[in-house]
Design an enzyme around this catalytic site. Structure first.
Site, PDB file in Angstrom:
ATOM      1  N   HIS A  68      43.148  25.688  32.924  1.00 23.75           N
ATOM      2  CA  HIS A  68      41.684  24.318  32.532  1.00 23.75           C
ATOM      3  C   HIS A  68      41.955  24.605  31.120  1.00 23.75           C
ATOM      4  O   HIS A  68      42.675  24.708  30.123  1.00 23.75           O
ATOM      5  CB  HIS A  68      40.673  24.656  33.339  1.00 23.75           C
ATOM      6  N   HIS A  78      42.232  27.894  28.863  1.00 25.84           N
ATOM      7  CA  HIS A  78      43.527  28.160  28.302  1.00 25.84           C
ATOM      8  C   HIS A  78      43.574  27.210  27.631  1.00 25.84           C
ATOM      9  O   HIS A  78      44.893  27.171  26.885  1.00 25.84           O
ATOM     10  CB  HIS A  78      44.426  28.042  29.789  1.00 25.84           C
ATOM     11  N   CYS A 120      34.203  45.530  38.858  1.00 25.12           N
ATOM     12  CA  CYS A 120      34.010  43.839  38.255  1.00 25.12           C
ATOM     13  C   CYS A 120      35.610  43.522  39.286  1.00 25.12           C
ATOM     14  O   CYS A 120      36.431  43.419  38.516  1.00 25.12           O
ATOM     15  CB  CYS A 120      33.630  42.937  37.894  1.00 25.12           C
ATOM     16  N   CYS A 123      36.570  40.424  36.889  1.00 25.46           N
ATOM     17  CA  CYS A 123      37.005  41.061  35.643  1.00 25.46           C
ATOM     18  C   CYS A 123      37.893  42.024  36.054  1.00 25.46           C
ATOM     19  O   CYS A 123      39.028  42.189  34.612  1.00 25.46           O
ATOM     20  CB  CYS A 123      36.254  42.014  34.682  1.00 25.46           C
ATOM     21  N   CYS A 148      27.247  41.727  36.753  1.00 26.26           N
ATOM     22  CA  CYS A 148      28.553  41.370  35.702  1.00 26.26           C
ATOM     23  C   CYS A 148      27.859  40.421  34.845  1.00 26.26           C
ATOM     24  O   CYS A 148      28.253  39.140  35.585  1.00 26.26           O
ATOM     25  CB  CYS A 148      29.892  40.865  36.030  1.00 26.26           C
ATOM     26  N   HIS A 208      30.499  37.460  35.625  1.00 31.28           N
ATOM     27  CA  HIS A 208      31.153  36.542  36.500  1.00 31.28           C
ATOM     28  C   HIS A 208      29.684  36.418  37.725  1.00 31.28           C
ATOM     29  O   HIS A 208      29.986  35.731  38.798  1.00 31.28           O
ATOM     30  CB  HIS A 208      31.845  37.536  37.149  1.00 31.28           C
ATOM     31  N   LYS A 220      30.263  29.503  30.311  1.00 26.09           N
ATOM     32  CA  LYS A 220      31.486  29.010  30.314  1.00 26.09           C
ATOM     33  C   LYS A 220      32.194  28.817  31.324  1.00 26.09           C
ATOM     34  O   LYS A 220      31.569  28.484  32.250  1.00 26.09           O
ATOM     35  CB  LYS A 220      31.409  31.041  30.462  1.00 26.09           C
ATOM     36  N   LYS A 233      37.111  29.025  36.683  1.00 29.25           N
ATOM     37  CA  LYS A 233      37.187  28.201  37.670  1.00 29.25           C
ATOM     38  C   LYS A 233      35.863  29.394  39.315  1.00 29.25           C
ATOM     39  O   LYS A 233      35.827  28.459  39.787  1.00 29.25           O
ATOM     40  CB  LYS A 233      38.421  29.472  38.260  1.00 29.25           C
TER      41      LYS A 233
HETATM   42  O1  ME8 Z   1      41.998  37.528  31.260  1.00 28.89           O
HETATM   43  N1  ME8 Z   1      36.804  28.675  26.597  1.00 28.89           N
HETATM   44  O2  ME8 Z   1      43.443  35.956  31.810  1.00 28.89           O
HETATM   45  P1  ME8 Z   1      42.263  34.337  32.328  1.00 28.89           P
HETATM   46  C1  ME8 Z   1      37.803  29.107  25.805  1.00 28.89           C
HETATM   47  N2  ME8 Z   1      44.909  37.773  32.017  1.00 28.89           N
HETATM   48  N3  ME8 Z   1      38.591  29.870  26.142  1.00 28.89           N
HETATM   49  C2  ME8 Z   1      38.822  30.273  27.673  1.00 28.89           C
HETATM   50  C3  ME8 Z   1      37.855  29.757  28.484  1.00 28.89           C
HETATM   51  C4  ME8 Z   1      36.747  29.281  27.911  1.00 28.89           C
HETATM   52  N4  ME8 Z   1      35.744  28.910  28.924  1.00 28.89           N
HETATM   53  N5  ME8 Z   1      38.148  30.442  29.484  1.00 28.89           N
HETATM   54  C5  ME8 Z   1      39.624  31.200  29.168  1.00 28.89           C
HETATM   55  C6  ME8 Z   1      42.509  37.148  31.661  1.00 28.89           C
HETATM   56  N6  ME8 Z   1      39.791  31.013  28.126  1.00 28.89           N
HETATM   57  C7  ME8 Z   1      43.953  38.113  31.521  1.00 28.89           C
HETATM   58  C8  ME8 Z   1      44.307  38.353  30.535  1.00 28.89           C
HETATM   59  S1  ME8 Z   1      46.241  39.353  28.747  1.00 28.89           S
HETATM   60  C9  ME8 Z   1      46.836  41.036  27.806  1.00 28.89           C
HETATM   61  C10 ME8 Z   1      45.516  39.678  30.390  1.00 28.89           C
HETATM   62  C11 ME8 Z   1      41.080  31.280  28.179  1.00 28.89           C
HETATM   63  O3  ME8 Z   1      43.498  33.322  33.069  1.00 28.89           O
HETATM   64  C12 ME8 Z   1      40.876  32.438  26.842  1.00 28.89           C
HETATM   65  O4  ME8 Z   1      41.916  32.433  26.435  1.00 28.89           O
HETATM   66  O5  ME8 Z   1      41.280  34.890  33.165  1.00 28.89           O
HETATM   67  C13 ME8 Z   1      40.577  33.933  27.565  1.00 28.89           C
HETATM   68  O6  ME8 Z   1      40.352  34.604  26.649  1.00 28.89           O
HETATM   69  C14 ME8 Z   1      41.941  33.575  28.889  1.00 28.89           C
HETATM   70  O7  ME8 Z   1      41.663  32.209  28.889  1.00 28.89           O
HETATM   71  C15 ME8 Z   1      41.608  34.394  29.921  1.00 28.89           C
HETATM   72  O8  ME8 Z   1      42.042  33.863  30.874  1.00 28.89           O
END
Ligand code: ME8
Length: 511
Positions: free
Chosen positions: A19, A22, A127, A130, A144, A147, A296, A299
């Protein structure tokens, strides 16, 4: 010494489709990567997917697929999305890759053999969103904070990493490396967290509860905790432990993340590296959230914005521009399509779009026949040239501190100067008088030069648009090989370069 730059995004969980959040991190990484290339660095850019753990198992079950089938499918969605957003990464890593599993196992062994992993029992608030335990103090109203669900109390026997042993080292390291974690608010957040005693980190899950993970090399009844597995991707991707890229790029590792995963990256990861005898990364760069109505975008909250639909509606470069112009790096930003349309019409259609179309149209019209950029006379416009070098200097400084919005403001400040120069010199009036022909040539040369500088500066942000402008300016050299040095000096367009007409690059959109 060759200057290198290694940039990473988080590896995204495959439990949700990509989304806007990301997309922001990955576009920002791409912009930085392109900018460092422009500055003469040898760069390496990694993104990928995080595929083990509870969350993925639950999502796969809901979809009626095996975890691997499910991960293959969603990982592909991420991998296919990035080229559509002009993101040119060098390597896409998946935590289910065999070489990654080998690296995780080798690090586990190393830390285990040195005595920093032990077996014990732990009960705590977990959680699932997380994938980590929370201390009661970290919860907000027992829930949390991300979430907004109450974590589950879980008690079981597990392996623990002696993270507490490295607490003093980490405090000292952050203290003596002021920009290790930046912007400063996040450095302070990590330091505040480190004021309380650090607990050891639970790094395993019993297979009886979860078997979708990397088996521990010292006990086959357990898999590795997903965060311990995932963070190591940053090493696998450059070929740890003994490849040339690892030696070359690891010392310049820049991680880019949002604040949701500050703790794993600011605390777990440096202590893990220390325990494994590896130098810490160079910088952790932390941005805020894209919010929708103050929540925030995520999903789990069901308020996501699909990047591809915005791209289809407004064009890719406008979308990239908006993301980087609208968010102050480090702070939260609120997403609204209305704000995007306003930026589009004022900054892109109006300021940049008009400058490009009228500048090139004048070269083509007044020097028609050959459509040539006139040769420069002795009368370089010094004010414009100074504004240009001032803008270049400011953009470089702002990019180094990740202030993308201010870098763009500096470029747009220069665009305004050029638009003003055109209004003041009024080439259309000069064109009416034969004796002003030379002056007209000088003015148009200055405008074309300014446009060359602007094109190079916007290239990391808006690669497709920059390419279009470059082509219509008729410059023979390849835009992709340009360096910042080439625009510090005035005079890069060869006299006689053949310009060609350009269509409106950003036609206004109606609100
Ligand atoms: O945390 N605003 O993966 P994830 C800004 N797999 N950036 C956002 C966002 C938002 N609302 N939502 C997501 C994980 N992001 C782990 C990471 S790394 C070794 C493991 C972006 O799929 C932002 O970069 O939940 C956030 O840190 C990341 O997606 C979290 O992705």
């Amino acid at each position: 010494m060759s200057r290198t730059f290694y940039i990473t995004t988080p590896i995204y969980y495959v439990n949700a489709e990509p989304h806007l959040g990301h997309a922001y991190t990955t576009v920002a990484a791409d912009v930085l990567n392109r900018f460092y290339q422009l500055s003469g660095f040898e760069t390496f850019f990694v993104t990928g997917t995080d595929e083990h753990g509870d969350k993925v198992v639950q999502a796969a079950e809901a979809a009626g697929q095996s975890p691997k089938e499910y991960a293959d499918r969603v990982s592909r969605l991420f991998r296919n999305m990035w080229p559509e957003l002009s993101i040119s990464y060098d390597y896409f890593i998946r935590t289910t890759d065999e070489d990654h599993k080998r690296v995780v196992v080798s690090i586990l062994k190393k830390v285990y053999d040195s005595g920093d992993i032990y077996f014990g029992e732990y009960g705590g608030y977990y959680c699932f969103g997380c994938e980590r335990f929370y201390t009661p103090k970290e919860l907000v109203d027992g829930k949390c904070p991300d979430h907004k669900v109450a974590p589950k109390f879980i008690k079981e026997k597990n392996y623990f990493f002696r993270m507490s042993k490295y607490q003093d080292w980490l405090i000292e390291y952050i203290g003596s490396h002021p920009d290790f974690i930046r912007p400063e608010r996040y450095r302070n957040e990590v330091l505040a967290f480190l004021k309380d005693p650090l607990e050891d980190l639970c790094i395993s899950r019993p297979k009886s509860r979860l078997d979708w993970g990397i088996t521990l090399p010292f006990n086959r009844d357990y898999v590795t905790y997903v965060w311990f597995d995932a963070l190591i991707n940053y090493l696998t991707a450059v070929g740890y432990p003994d490849s040339e890229p690892y030696r070359k790029f690891w010392p310049s590792a820049h991680h880019l993340i949002a604040k949701d995963i500050l703790k794993p990256h600011g605390i777990y990861w440096p202590t893990m590296l220390k325990a494994a005898g590896i130098e810490p990364y160079q910088h952790l760069n932390v941005h805020g959230y894209w919010n929708i109505d103050a929540s925030k975008m995520s999903k789990s909250l069901g308020n996501i914005v699909n990047p591809l639909s915005l791209k289809d509606k407004y064009g890719l470069d406008a979308f990239r521009y908006f993301l980087l112009r609208e968010m102050v790096f480090g702070l939260d930003a609120n997403f609204s399509e209305n704000a995007l349309v306003n930026r589009f019409n004022s900054d892109l259609a109006n300021d940049l779009g008009n400058l490009v179309s009228r500048s090139i149209a004048m070269v083509v019209k007044y020097f028609k026949g050959v459509h040539q950029v006139p040769s420069v006379s002795s009368e370089i416009d010094e004010k414009l040239r100074d504004d240009s070098s001032g803008a270049v200097q400011e953009v470089v400084a702002r990019m180094e501190e990740l202030a993308f919005n201010r870098a763009l403001m500096a470029i747009w400040g220069f665009i305004a100067s050029v638009n003003k120069y055109i209004d003041e010199t009024a080439p259309w009036t000069l064109a009416k008088e034969e004796e002003q022909r030379e002056r007209l040539g000088t003015v148009l040369y200055n405008i074309a030069e300014a446009l060359r500088v602007i094109t190079v500066l916007i290239f990391p942000f808006m690669p497709t648009t920059a390419e279009k402008i470059w082509v219509s300016l008729g410059i023979r050299e390849d835009l992709h090989t340009q360096k910042i040095e080439s625009i510090r000096e005035w005079g890069g367009i060869e006299a006689g370069t053949t310009a060609s007409k350009i269509k409106a690059i950003f036609p206004r959109v109606e609100q």
